[in-house]
Design an enzyme around this catalytic site. Structure first.
Site, PDB file in Angstrom:
ATOM      1  N   CYS A 139       0.837  -1.201   0.000  1.00  0.00           N
ATOM      2  CA  CYS A 139       0.000   0.000   0.000  1.00  0.00           C
ATOM      3  C   CYS A 139       0.872   1.250   0.000  1.00  0.00           C
ATOM      4  CB  CYS A 139      -0.940   0.094   1.193  1.00  0.00           C
ATOM      5  SG  CYS A 139      -2.104  -1.233   1.306  1.00  0.00           S
ATOM      6  N   ARG A 151       3.975  -0.379  -4.757  1.00  0.00           N
ATOM      7  CA  ARG A 151       3.724  -0.928  -3.419  1.00  0.00           C
ATOM      8  C   ARG A 151       2.406  -1.696  -3.336  1.00  0.00           C
ATOM      9  NH1 ARG A 151       6.818   1.332   0.500  1.00  0.00           N
ATOM     10  NH2 ARG A 151       5.273   0.758   2.043  1.00  0.00           N
ATOM     11  N   TRP A 185      -2.717  -2.701  -1.686  1.00  0.00           N
ATOM     12  CA  TRP A 185      -2.418  -4.131  -1.819  1.00  0.00           C
ATOM     13  C   TRP A 185      -3.307  -4.799  -0.781  1.00  0.00           C
ATOM     14  CZ3 TRP A 185      -0.387  -8.222   1.087  1.00  0.00           C
ATOM     15  CH2 TRP A 185       0.083  -9.313   0.341  1.00  0.00           C
ATOM     16  N   ASN A 237      -1.901   1.774   5.726  1.00  0.00           N
ATOM     17  CA  ASN A 237      -1.046   0.696   5.228  1.00  0.00           C
ATOM     18  C   ASN A 237      -0.703  -0.198   6.412  1.00  0.00           C
ATOM     19  OD1 ASN A 237       1.000  -0.909   4.159  1.00  0.00           O
ATOM     20  ND2 ASN A 237       2.552   0.695   4.344  1.00  0.00           N
ATOM     21  N   GLY A 238      -1.166  -1.460   6.380  1.00  0.00           N
ATOM     22  CA  GLY A 238      -0.837  -2.357   7.494  1.00  0.00           C
ATOM     23  C   GLY A 238      -2.047  -3.168   7.887  1.00  0.00           C
ATOM     24  N   GLU A 287      17.582 -17.954  -7.397  1.00  0.00           N
ATOM     25  CA  GLU A 287      17.205 -16.592  -7.783  1.00  0.00           C
ATOM     26  C   GLU A 287      16.689 -16.557  -9.229  1.00  0.00           C
ATOM     27  OE1 GLU A 287      16.517 -13.987  -6.360  1.00  0.00           O
ATOM     28  OE2 GLU A 287      16.792 -12.350  -7.776  1.00  0.00           O
ATOM     29  N   LYS A 314      12.982 -15.247 -10.239  1.00  0.00           N
ATOM     30  CA  LYS A 314      12.728 -14.166 -11.209  1.00  0.00           C
ATOM     31  C   LYS A 314      11.725 -14.640 -12.255  1.00  0.00           C
ATOM     32  CE  LYS A 314      13.912 -11.372  -9.460  1.00  0.00           C
ATOM     33  NZ  LYS A 314      14.629 -11.120  -8.287  1.00  0.00           N
ATOM     34  N   GLU A 328       8.114 -14.997 -10.675  1.00  0.00           N
ATOM     35  CA  GLU A 328       7.380 -13.794 -10.291  1.00  0.00           C
ATOM     36  C   GLU A 328       7.063 -12.908 -11.485  1.00  0.00           C
ATOM     37  OE1 GLU A 328       9.382 -11.009  -7.666  1.00  0.00           O
ATOM     38  OE2 GLU A 328      11.323 -11.647  -8.403  1.00  0.00           O
ATOM     39  N   HIS A 337      18.166 -37.835  -6.770  1.00  0.00           N
ATOM     40  CA  HIS A 337      17.402 -38.260  -5.589  1.00  0.00           C
ATOM     41  C   HIS A 337      15.902 -37.977  -5.744  1.00  0.00           C
ATOM     42  CE1 HIS A 337      21.157 -39.165  -3.653  1.00  0.00           C
ATOM     43  NE2 HIS A 337      21.596 -37.956  -3.909  1.00  0.00           N
ATOM     44  N   LYS A 351       6.208  -4.285  -3.656  1.00  0.00           N
ATOM     45  CA  LYS A 351       7.642  -4.115  -3.475  1.00  0.00           C
ATOM     46  C   LYS A 351       8.078  -4.239  -2.022  1.00  0.00           C
ATOM     47  CE  LYS A 351      11.738  -2.982  -5.037  1.00  0.00           C
ATOM     48  NZ  LYS A 351      12.411  -4.094  -5.721  1.00  0.00           N
TER      49      LYS A 351
HETATM   50  C1  F6R Z   1      11.879 -10.678  -5.476  1.00  0.00           C
HETATM   51  C2  F6R Z   1      11.913  -9.685  -4.409  1.00  0.00           C
HETATM   52  C3  F6R Z   1      11.491 -10.110  -3.050  1.00  0.00           C
HETATM   53  C4  F6R Z   1      12.284  -9.331  -1.989  1.00  0.00           C
HETATM   54  C5  F6R Z   1      11.740  -9.661  -0.599  1.00  0.00           C
HETATM   55  C6  F6R Z   1      12.539  -8.971   0.499  1.00  0.00           C
HETATM   56  O1  F6R Z   1      12.339 -10.150  -6.678  1.00  0.00           O
HETATM   57  O2  F6R Z   1      12.213  -8.541  -4.635  1.00  0.00           O
HETATM   58  O3  F6R Z   1      11.633 -11.479  -2.878  1.00  0.00           O
HETATM   59  O4  F6R Z   1      13.627  -9.676  -2.072  1.00  0.00           O
HETATM   60  O5  F6R Z   1      10.399  -9.255  -0.520  1.00  0.00           O
HETATM   61  O6  F6R Z   1      12.530  -7.595   0.333  1.00  0.00           O
HETATM   62  P1  F6R Z   1      13.614  -6.684   1.033  1.00  0.00           P
HETATM   63  O7  F6R Z   1      14.927  -6.998   0.434  1.00  0.00           O
HETATM   64  O8  F6R Z   1      13.166  -5.280   0.758  1.00  0.00           O
HETATM   65  O9  F6R Z   1      13.581  -7.029   2.492  1.00  0.00           O
END
Ligand code: F6R
Length: 615
Positions: free
Chosen positions: A2, A27, A74, A100-101, A481, A485, A488, A504, A610
């Site tokens: 949010c 966000r 969100w 937000n929360g 990773e 990527k 997501e 395994h 984010k």
């Molecule tokens: C994936 C991504 C998330 C963040 C995770 C932690 O691309 O960006 O998995 O890495 O939400 O976020 P931070 O690093 O801000 O604590």
């Protein structure tokens, strides 16, 4: 999660607030709304879906007025419908709240307020805040807010306006981020820095239990007992241009291409090749404190957790200290054994991830804490004993890219610093390791120059339903990773797996429809790295003999590898501990191009946000 933006001042508040929400849309983007005060009346417009729906609504039902606030959501409590979109009102439409929360006790509060005669119109937890403020209001908004805080349980940030105490926006933080700015007769409230940058770089980061009263004549700060506090503003070095797309189609692509500079900035001034030494002078630990750590525990979430895992390989191999890595979200729910003289390292791009901050708070009495973060003034920096900043600049794309590679660079510097202090590497070895680091930005440029090749590969793979990413050693976190990527961004199911574990169980998945991505670059000067590579070559043969589609990443000119693979991507070799930084870049590009071809929303993937400030 949010985004909140509030404005009071001489400008037309609608474009200012909508501009703020645009920069905060990463966000949350389930629904959006805006409230504007005009002639002592509150006017609200809300719509479900992305901000552009609200823009269209405002075009057909325009608003004007003196000041106001907006929200991009969100969803947590209540579906992402128009009714549940913020801002939310009290019974008489005299008070509005954007939040937000999560208010954990909202059901009990709602029941009680309903018994007292308050009328609720939404499924949200936020609406109780508006009704509580209404209940406590006696002519002064901040006093009503202070009384309301005593009733609320949970972690939240909110802003509110009341037409019966006009010309002010009241903002509160209790766990979730909120920042405030003031310049020449104007006041701003926002959830994050990029939204504030067009107006001011002098920012007040609200602390927990603080209430800000934002008016045209400045900002007043109160504690939750209503006593005045001195505001402390911090200067933010980010340029407003850094938070724009700069000609790129998506923030993510821009951020992928910013990686050479982001790495350069992150390592700048933090080592000396002349003296073969790492300087982490901005970290508030003396060499004696650094030396006192006998073991290390790294905590993080998501992509930052993958960096943590790679950091374990770096620190254990280079500095010979034991390292444990935990998901911050899991750490809190077990009863871990903490050894004496433990250094806790937290990694968080945003510095606001709720699970990470909660774990950080939990261990405060058990050892020293160091946080690696990208955001000056964020909550993690205030809870930690010491901070090491990644200097990646604002990361707006929801999928983390340049924050990840700069986190890896920071971990490498920490590993070398510890190696130096514990004398586990010789001076020439440290010199070589640092020289390799300086060559990294150019090597990343070379990979980026070949992005078209990755785009071409994506053309033949983007329709697949499943991917495997396989690797060994420090390359395994990069396999994780790469899979994250792809998941997501393109919504393709993908898994990262240690290559040696295939036999395994997962070998059963291999058939002619399964692309398998192998990370097979190696350090030409290391026998151990070469041995790992040979084992990966065997794994490639095993997959090939079962008809899997092979995409291999390896050293430039590696014909053994290119001949074994259906697709081959080259990276310039470097030492084993820096290869992850190079290998992840083609994987970011692969996920990006697959997602573009599948028509996915690159900067705002579905169901994500984010900054994850809920549990
Ligand atoms: C994936 C991504 C998330 C963040 C995770 C932690 O691309 O960006 O998995 O890495 O939400 O976020 P931070 O690093 O801000 O604590």
């Amino acid at each position: 999660m949010c985004g909140i933006f509030g404005y009071i001042g001489p400008r037309d508040p609608v474009p200012v607030i909508m501009g703020g929400l645009k920069s905060l849309e990463y966000r949350g983007y389930d629904s959006a709304g805006i409230a504007i005060v005009h002639d002592q009346k509150l006017q609200v417009r809300r719509s479900s879906g992305k901000l552009k729906n609200l823009e269209e609504l405002l075009a057909s039902e325009p608003l004007s007025g003196e000041f106001g606030l907006g929200h991009t959501r969100w969803a947590t409590h209540g579906r992402p419908t128009e009714e549940n979109a913020h801002p939310h009102r009290d019974c008489h439409g005299r008070i509005v709240v954007a939040h937000n929360g999560i208010i954990e006790n909202y059901l009990a509060l709602k029941r009680k307020l309903s018994e007292e005669g308050h009328k609720f119109t939404t499924e949200t937890d936020t609406e109780v805040i508006a009704h509580l403020i209404e209940k406590h209001f006696d002519g002064n908004l901040e006093n009503a807010v202070v009384k309301t805080l005593a009733d609320l349980k949970g972690l939240y940030a909110f802003t509110c306006i009341c037409v019966d105490d006009p010309q002010k926006i009241v903002a509160v933080r209790e766990g979730n981020p909120l920042i405030v700015g003031a310049v020449d007769g104007e006041g701003f409230v926002a959830s994050d820095i990029p939204a504030m940058l067009p107006y001011t770089r002098s920012i007040l980061f609200l602390d927990d239990h603080e209430v800000a009263v934002v008016a045209r004549n400045g900002i007043r700060l109160l504690d939750t007992a209503g006593n005045s506090r001195q505001p402390h503003f911090q200067h933010i070095a980010w340029d407003p241009i850094m938070a724009e797309k700069g000609g790129y189609k998506h923030f993510m692509l821009k951020e992928i291409y910013e990686q050479p500079v982001a790495i350069e900035n992150t390592i700048l001034g933090r080592f000396s090749l002349d003296a073969n030494t790492v300087h982490l002078e901005d970290v508030a630990f003396t060499d004696d404190i650094w030396r006192s750590f006998k073991n290390i525990r790294i905590l993080a979430c998501g992509t930052s957790w993958h960096a943590a895992l790679a950091g374990k390989y770096m620190i254990e191999s280079l500095a010979r200290l034991p390292v444990e890595v935990d998901y911050a979200s899991e750490y809190r729910y077990r009863n871990p054994v903490v050894l004496p003289e433990t250094l806790f390292i937290f990694i968080t791009q945003s510095g606001e991830t709720l699970d990470t901050i909660a774990a950080q708070r939990q261990v405060r009495d058990q050892g020293k804490t160091l946080t690696i973060t990208n955001v000056v003034g964020s909550m993690t920096t205030r809870v930690a004993d010491a901070v090491l900043y990644t200097r990646a600049g604002p990361e707006i794309g929801v999928a983390s890219t340049k924050a990840f590679t700069t986190q890896l660079a920071c971990l490498y510097l920490i590993a070398l610093h510890l190696a130096e202090l514990h004398k586990t590497l010789t001076e020439p070895q440290i010199r070589k390791a640092l020289t390799d680091l300086t060559e990294l930005p150019n090597k990343i440029e070379r990979i980026l120059d070949r992005a078209k090749h990755v785009e071409d590969i994506s053309k033949s793979l983007f329709r697949q339903h499943d991917f495997l990413f396989l690797a060994r050693g420090i390359h395994f976190p990069i396999a994780l990773e790469g899979a994250l990527k792809l998941k997501e961004l393109s919504y393709i199911h993908a898994e990262g797996y240690p290559a040696g574990e295939m036999k395994h169980g997962p070998n059963a998945l291999i058939d002619e429809n399964l692309p398998v991505v192998f990370l097979a670059a190696y350090d030409r000067e290391s026998d151990a790295s070469h041995q790992r590579y040979e084992k990966v070559l065997n794994n490639i043969k095993e997959v090939k003999s079962r008809d899997g589609i092979i995409l291999a990443l390896g050293n430039e000119g590696d014909s053994d590898l290119s001949e074994s693979a259906d697709h081959f991507i080259e990276v310039s070799p470097t030492n084993e501990f820096l290869l992850p930084i190079l290998e992840v870049i083609p994987l970011q590009l692969l996920a990006y191009y697959c997602a573009v071809r599948r028509g996915c929303d690159i900067d705002q993937p579905r169901n994500l946000a984010k900054s994850v400030t809920v549990e």
